[in-house]
Design a protein around this motif. Structure first.
Motif, mmCIF file in Angstrom:
data_model
loop_
_atom_site.group_PDB
_atom_site.id
_atom_site.type_symbol
_atom_site.label_atom_id
_atom_site.label_comp_id
_atom_site.label_asym_id
_atom_site.label_seq_id
_atom_site.Cartn_x
_atom_site.Cartn_y
_atom_site.Cartn_z
ATOM 1 N N GLN A 280 -3.061 7.745 -11.914
ATOM 2 C CA GLN A 280 -4.014 7.974 -12.999
ATOM 3 C C GLN A 280 -3.382 8.814 -14.105
ATOM 4 O OE1 GLN A 280 -7.110 9.715 -10.537
ATOM 5 N NE2 GLN A 280 -8.390 7.893 -10.781
ATOM 6 N N SER B 242 -4.764 3.518 -1.285
ATOM 7 C CA SER B 242 -6.062 4.117 -0.988
ATOM 8 C C SER B 242 -6.355 5.273 -1.932
ATOM 9 C CB SER B 242 -6.052 4.632 0.456
ATOM 10 O OG SER B 242 -7.145 5.476 0.686
ATOM 11 N N LYS B 243 -7.613 5.405 -2.309
ATOM 12 C CA LYS B 243 -8.017 6.511 -3.182
ATOM 13 C C LYS B 243 -7.781 7.861 -2.519
ATOM 14 C CE LYS B 243 -11.329 4.008 -5.975
ATOM 15 N NZ LYS B 243 -12.690 3.911 -6.457
ATOM 16 N N SER B 244 -7.683 7.881 -1.214
ATOM 17 C CA SER B 244 -7.426 9.138 -0.502
ATOM 18 C C SER B 244 -5.939 9.491 -0.470
ATOM 19 C CB SER B 244 -7.967 9.063 0.926
ATOM 20 O OG SER B 244 -7.269 8.071 1.654
ATOM 21 N N ASP B 245 -5.073 8.573 -0.896
ATOM 22 C CA ASP B 245 -3.640 8.838 -0.937
ATOM 23 C C ASP B 245 -3.367 9.925 -1.967
ATOM 24 O OD1 ASP B 245 -0.800 8.598 -1.772
ATOM 25 O OD2 ASP B 245 -0.791 6.800 -0.531
ATOM 26 N N LEU C 252 -2.677 1.925 -8.324
ATOM 27 C CA LEU C 252 -4.111 2.240 -8.243
ATOM 28 C C LEU C 252 -4.883 1.185 -7.463
ATOM 29 C CD1 LEU C 252 -4.970 3.579 -11.817
ATOM 30 C CD2 LEU C 252 -5.019 4.865 -9.670
ATOM 31 N N SER C 253 -4.495 -0.059 -7.623
ATOM 32 C CA SER C 253 -5.256 -1.132 -6.962
ATOM 33 C C SER C 253 -4.848 -1.325 -5.502
ATOM 34 C CB SER C 253 -5.107 -2.443 -7.728
ATOM 35 O OG SER C 253 -3.812 -2.976 -7.591
ATOM 36 N N SER D 95 0.814 -1.218 0.000
ATOM 37 C CA SER D 95 0.000 0.000 0.000
ATOM 38 C C SER D 95 0.848 1.268 0.000
ATOM 39 C CB SER D 95 -0.922 0.019 1.228
ATOM 40 O OG SER D 95 -0.166 0.171 2.420
ATOM 41 N N TYR E 159 -2.531 8.862 -5.543
ATOM 42 C CA TYR E 159 -3.498 8.147 -6.364
ATOM 43 C C TYR E 159 -3.685 8.834 -7.726
ATOM 44 C CZ TYR E 159 -7.505 5.176 -7.390
ATOM 45 O OH TYR E 159 -8.350 4.257 -7.961
ATOM 46 N N LYS E 160 -3.822 10.151 -7.712
ATOM 47 C CA LYS E 160 -3.989 10.908 -8.957
ATOM 48 C C LYS E 160 -2.738 10.800 -9.839
ATOM 49 C CE LYS E 160 -5.493 15.338 -10.875
ATOM 50 N NZ LYS E 160 -5.317 14.812 -12.191
#
Length: 173
Positions: free
Chosen positions: A166, A156-159, A152-153, A123, A162-163
């Motif tokens: 993407q 956490s999306k809040s990390d 991405l998988s 993570s 994460y962007k």
């Protein structure tokens, strides 16, 4: 948590101070880097590392200071000692990768440390980001894409990173 060296930004909280960004002159920016720069600070961190040879945190701090001060061989020694003391700590693997990748411009050597960082803590966003960037520099776009997808998988999306995963995937599409 000790400072973490990456190519743009890092997560650090050095002695409870608000992080500030400084360049180490080797292609990396270090959040909280001012606390590590200069020969006096290097001597302070080395003294602490020598006084506590089994303390991974002290070794990491000395490694960061050595890196910030441009002494890559010392940084390698301290990070390897930290890994020996605490093999489940992701920071020295990532930072050792950065010494080779950004400091010494040896991405092939860095790759194994980024891979290990992602194994130790799947993570840990900086491990995936640095692995992907290193793979890109080595010309392996499919491996870079895989690293960003794993980021991405696993992260956490809040990390905040994460962007970045993407954005890097969009660039590779």
């Amino acid at each position: 948590m000790p400072a973490n060296i990456t190519n743009q930004t890092t997560s650090a909280n050095v002695a409870g101070k608000a992080p500030s960004v400084s360049s180490n002159g080797h292609g990396g920016l270090i959040v909280g880097g001012e606390a590590y720069g200069g020969q006096d600070n290097l001597a302070k961190y080395e003294k602490a590392a020598d006084a506590h040879p089994s303390d991974a945190h002290a070794q990491i701090q000395a490694g960061i200071s050595a890196y910030v001060n441009g002494d890559m061989q010392k940084a390698i020694r301290y990070y390897k000692k930290a890994i020996s003391d605490d093999p489940k700590n992701v920071i020295p693997y990532n930072n050792l990768g950065n010494v080779y990748y950004r400091g010494l411009k040896q991405p092939k050597e860095a790759l194994q440390y980024y891979q290990k960082a992602t194994q130790v803590d799947p993570s840990y966003g900086f491990g995936w980001l640095n692995l992907g960037l290193c793979e890109l520099d080595l010309g392996d776009k499919s491996a870079a894409k895989a690293a960003f997808q794993q980021g991405l998988s696993k992260v956490s999306k809040s990390d905040p990173l994460y962007k970045s995963f993407q954005d890097n995937l969009k660039k590779l599409s």
